[in-house]
Design an enzyme around this catalytic site. Sequence first.
Site, PDB file in Angstrom:
ATOM      1  CE  LYS A  19      -3.504  -2.620  -0.289  1.00 41.50           C
ATOM      2  NZ  LYS A  19      -4.321  -3.231   0.747  1.00 41.50           N
TER       3      LYS A  19
HETATM    4  C1  LIG Z   1      -5.316  -4.379   1.073  1.00 44.76           C
HETATM    5  C2  LIG Z   1      -6.791  -4.183   1.125  1.00 44.76           C
HETATM    6  C3  LIG Z   1      -7.548  -4.493   2.248  1.00 44.76           C
HETATM    7  C4  LIG Z   1      -6.965  -5.191   3.433  1.00 44.76           C
HETATM    8  O1  LIG Z   1      -5.852  -4.550   3.948  1.00 44.76           O
HETATM    9  P1  LIG Z   1      -4.924  -5.313   4.992  1.00 44.76           P
HETATM   10  O2  LIG Z   1      -4.209  -4.220   5.716  1.00 44.76           O
HETATM   11  O3  LIG Z   1      -3.987  -6.175   4.185  1.00 44.76           O
HETATM   12  O4  LIG Z   1      -5.790  -6.132   5.866  1.00 44.76           O
HETATM   13  C5  LIG Z   1      -8.891  -4.181   2.251  1.00 44.76           C
HETATM   14  N1  LIG Z   1      -9.475  -3.616   1.186  1.00 44.76           N
HETATM   15  C6  LIG Z   1      -8.799  -3.325   0.075  1.00 44.76           C
HETATM   16  C7  LIG Z   1      -9.489  -2.675  -1.068  1.00 44.76           C
HETATM   17  C8  LIG Z   1      -7.436  -3.623  -0.001  1.00 44.76           C
HETATM   18  O5  LIG Z   1      -6.751  -3.352  -1.121  1.00 44.76           O
END
Ligand SMILES: *Cc1c(COP(=O)(O)O)cnc(C)c1O
Length: 379
Positions: free
Chosen positions: A185
């Site tokens: 992210k």
């Molecule tokens: C990555 C992601 C999540 C979950 O994030 P984590 O921190 O890995 O639990 C939820 N929604 C979307 C759209 C994502 O891309």
Amino acid sequence: MADVEFLPFARPALSEAAIEEVVATLRSGWITTGPRVQKFEEMLSACHGGRRALALSSATAGLHVALLALTLETGDEVITTPLTFAATLNVIALAGATPVLVDIDPATLNMDVSRLEAAITPRTRVLMPVHFAGLPCDLDMIYALAKKHSLRVVEDCAHAIGAEYKGKKLGSFGDIAVMSFHPNKNMTTGEGGAVITDDKEVISAIERLRFHGIDRNAFNRFAKGGSQQYDVVLPGFKYNMMDIQAALGLHQLPELDGFIKKRAALVKRYYEALENWPELILPQAPTYAHTHAWHLFTPRLNDRDGFITAMKAENIGVGLHYQAAHMFSWYKERYDWKPEDFPNALAAGNSIASLPLFPTMTEAEQDRVIKAMEKVLKA
Ligand SMILES: *Cc1c(COP(=O)(O)O)cnc(C)c1O
């Protein structure tokens, strides 16, 4: 191509200072939830209009406890998009509610808000928009419908920390926002997430739910002067963030705007290099004012799977975000969803590819991607 290093589609940008902070945390004697998490929460809050930020082990955990804090009942409906990571739908099912999907706008790949009101029923409780790729959804429309139908809004901002809608940072206004700090992210704490809100009841519910249902956090309990007494007021989860993780966050957060600027500059170069290629459909911007966080750059192509394989042979990683969620077997069977129920998401999920995009990617590396695409798509 064995002489060229593999170029991944994403790579975290960790400064030496961030790494040193992790080492200092390890040496400090306090490695789980403690002073660094508290400081990270304060910094997150300051970046989001002073609203409360609750650090958690992941965005999935954040979405889960946000829905639980809203006390959904079996049969309650949560409206979201089929073009998202599985976690978005999983937490709805785990919270005991029923996911209802609204197809996407094929131009922006976000939920098509013009179809949203038709999906609202007397059982609808929550709207859960996902700001796909870091592009803010049309929040004025979404919040107007939430107000009209007395619904709560949980924004899945996993792609979109730092993005702005009409001059305002996501999470600094609205109802409940959930951020992700997964390594792919826009900023990372290794694994991690946060809920940002100003709703006092939601805040106190999440404070309990994230740590065993205990009414006081571990830092207060074990620190000098803290009380050893505590009560368990409900069966909670183990969703707290560690200080080791927050150590990264303390250094990543001040760099976030710079990361997004670098992403945006690379995306501009992608648009310049790739526009007018008949082999590609590039993502389009909506007309309302916004700042895109550019978590992903996702052109669409005919033979997406062949493209990913051919790019891999060129030592370039291309991601797939995402196959349409209504096609996954548990959901398909449980809710009797058919592929054609959400045709835009189905088509996008079968044709989008995430090109390499990360803040430390050089223009030379990007040129390598574009050259490889020329070879793969135009040969
Ligand atoms: C990555 C992601 C999540 C979950 O994030 P984590 O921190 O890995 O639990 C939820 N929604 C979307 C759209 C994502 O891309």
